[in-house]
Design a protein around this motif. Structure first.
Motif, mmCIF file in Angstrom:
data_model
loop_
_atom_site.group_PDB
_atom_site.id
_atom_site.type_symbol
_atom_site.label_atom_id
_atom_site.label_comp_id
_atom_site.label_asym_id
_atom_site.label_seq_id
_atom_site.Cartn_x
_atom_site.Cartn_y
_atom_site.Cartn_z
ATOM 1 N N VAL A 145 -33.075 12.066 -29.436
ATOM 2 C CA VAL A 145 -33.498 12.971 -28.368
ATOM 3 C C VAL A 145 -34.884 12.544 -27.879
ATOM 4 N N SER A 146 -35.247 13.025 -26.688
ATOM 5 C CA SER A 146 -36.520 12.676 -26.065
ATOM 6 C C SER A 146 -36.567 11.159 -25.861
ATOM 7 N N LEU A 147 -37.573 10.464 -26.386
ATOM 8 C CA LEU A 147 -37.582 9.006 -26.287
ATOM 9 C C LEU A 147 -36.310 8.418 -26.889
ATOM 10 N N GLY A 148 -35.818 9.024 -27.977
ATOM 11 C CA GLY A 148 -34.588 8.554 -28.600
ATOM 12 C C GLY A 148 -33.381 8.679 -27.698
ATOM 13 N N CYS A 149 -33.443 9.556 -26.704
ATOM 14 C CA CYS A 149 -32.379 9.660 -25.705
ATOM 15 C C CYS A 149 -32.573 8.608 -24.616
ATOM 16 N N GLY A 150 -33.818 8.474 -24.139
ATOM 17 C CA GLY A 150 -34.084 7.493 -23.091
ATOM 18 C C GLY A 150 -33.722 6.081 -23.507
ATOM 19 N N LEU A 151 -33.945 5.770 -24.784
ATOM 20 C CA LEU A 151 -33.570 4.450 -25.306
ATOM 21 C C LEU A 151 -32.122 4.432 -25.795
ATOM 22 N N GLY A 152 -31.628 5.594 -26.210
ATOM 23 C CA GLY A 152 -30.292 5.678 -26.778
ATOM 24 C C GLY A 152 -29.180 5.568 -25.761
ATOM 25 N N VAL A 153 -29.375 6.107 -24.560
ATOM 26 C CA VAL A 153 -28.315 6.041 -23.552
ATOM 27 C C VAL A 153 -27.959 4.593 -23.226
ATOM 28 N N PRO A 154 -28.916 3.708 -22.917
ATOM 29 C CA PRO A 154 -28.522 2.311 -22.685
ATOM 30 C C PRO A 154 -27.971 1.630 -23.927
ATOM 31 N N PHE A 155 -28.444 2.029 -25.103
ATOM 32 C CA PHE A 155 -27.909 1.435 -26.331
ATOM 33 C C PHE A 155 -26.454 1.831 -26.536
ATOM 34 N N VAL A 156 -26.135 3.106 -26.438
ATOM 35 C CA VAL A 156 -24.758 3.565 -26.635
ATOM 36 C C VAL A 156 -23.847 2.946 -25.577
ATOM 37 N N ALA A 157 -24.350 2.819 -24.352
ATOM 38 C CA ALA A 157 -23.546 2.214 -23.286
ATOM 39 C C ALA A 157 -23.229 0.752 -23.581
#
Length: 244
Positions: A145-157
């Protein structure tokens, strides 16, 4: 991958490691052998791989579900050296916000920049961890979440090994294209009174996800006020989609 320390308590084994210049930590059940689900956790801005919320979640996932959990320091955080470019951008952004620019747009641009480095790093971490006998090539989940979301969305994609993700406290500005490529089940958190991510931006990111199964968890409060029961919900979500 080089392990630099190991401790165990309450049935949870904690191993600190480095992978090249990336410092990380792996939690597994004490005495674990064989393949198991693995969760990669992305910490928030200004935090690190063993921040209190990361540590609490990791230990519960291990103790209650038998999962393996790995977390690493994002560039410029934790045990990693200062990144002069990131510091310069942060200073410039503070001045731009003071001059009246929107914080959400600046955060989105910064996270998109950092993600170009973290996505390949995190994929390399998965490669290394899944080669370990006590982890193996089982199903993978992502929490951030937060930064972990901003970086996580491209990672999961970008990462086909991820089968389920918990995301949130992030906006659509830098992530719409990547979100449209995510089709795995997602649990998404929004804080209704978030002072950092406008509510409309969070809802738009949820809407942009292409997942056939996605649930929105909206709670009252500011950015850092995610209620404790969301930890229980995420645990059940991963247990359902990754097995135990």
């Amino acid at each position: 991958m080089r392990f630099i320390s190991e401790t165990s308590s309450d049935g949870v084994r904690e191993q600190l490691f480095t992978l090249g210049e990336i410092p990380g930590v792996l939690w597994t059940p004490e005495g674990a052998a064989g393949t198991r689900p693995l969760i990669l956790m992305g910490h928030g801005g200004g935090q690190h791989k063993k921040a209190p919320d990361i540590l609490a979640r990791a230990r519960r996932y291990v103790a209650e579900c038998g999962f393996a959990v790995v977390a690493v320091d994002v560039p410029g955080h934790g045990d990693r050296p200062v990144v002069e470019e990131y510091d310069r951008i942060a200073t410039e952004n503070q001045a731009r916000v003071a001059a009246g620019e929107e914080l959400a747009q600046l955060i989105a641009g910064f996270q998109a920049l950092v993600a170009r480095r973290t996505v390949p790093e995190w994929r390399a971490v998965l490669d290394a961890v899944q080669r370990l006998e006590h982890v193996g090539a089982g199903p993978v989940g992502y929490w951030g979440v937060s930064l972990g979301c901003g970086l996580g969305v491209p990672f999961v994609a970008a990462e086909p090994r991820v089968r389920a993700a918990v995301l949130g406290l992030g906006g659509v500005l830098a992530s719409a294209g990547d979100a449209a490529r995510i089709t795995v089940p997602v649990e998404f958190l929004v804080q209704w009174d978030d002072e950092r991510v406008p509510r409309a931006e969070g809802l738009a990111l949820f809407d942009a996800l292409a997942s056939a199964e996605k649930t929105l968890h909206a709670n009252p409060g500011r950015h850092g006020d995610v209620p404790a029961f969301e930890l229980d919900s995420a645990l059940r979500f991963f247990a359902r989609h990754l097995g135990s």
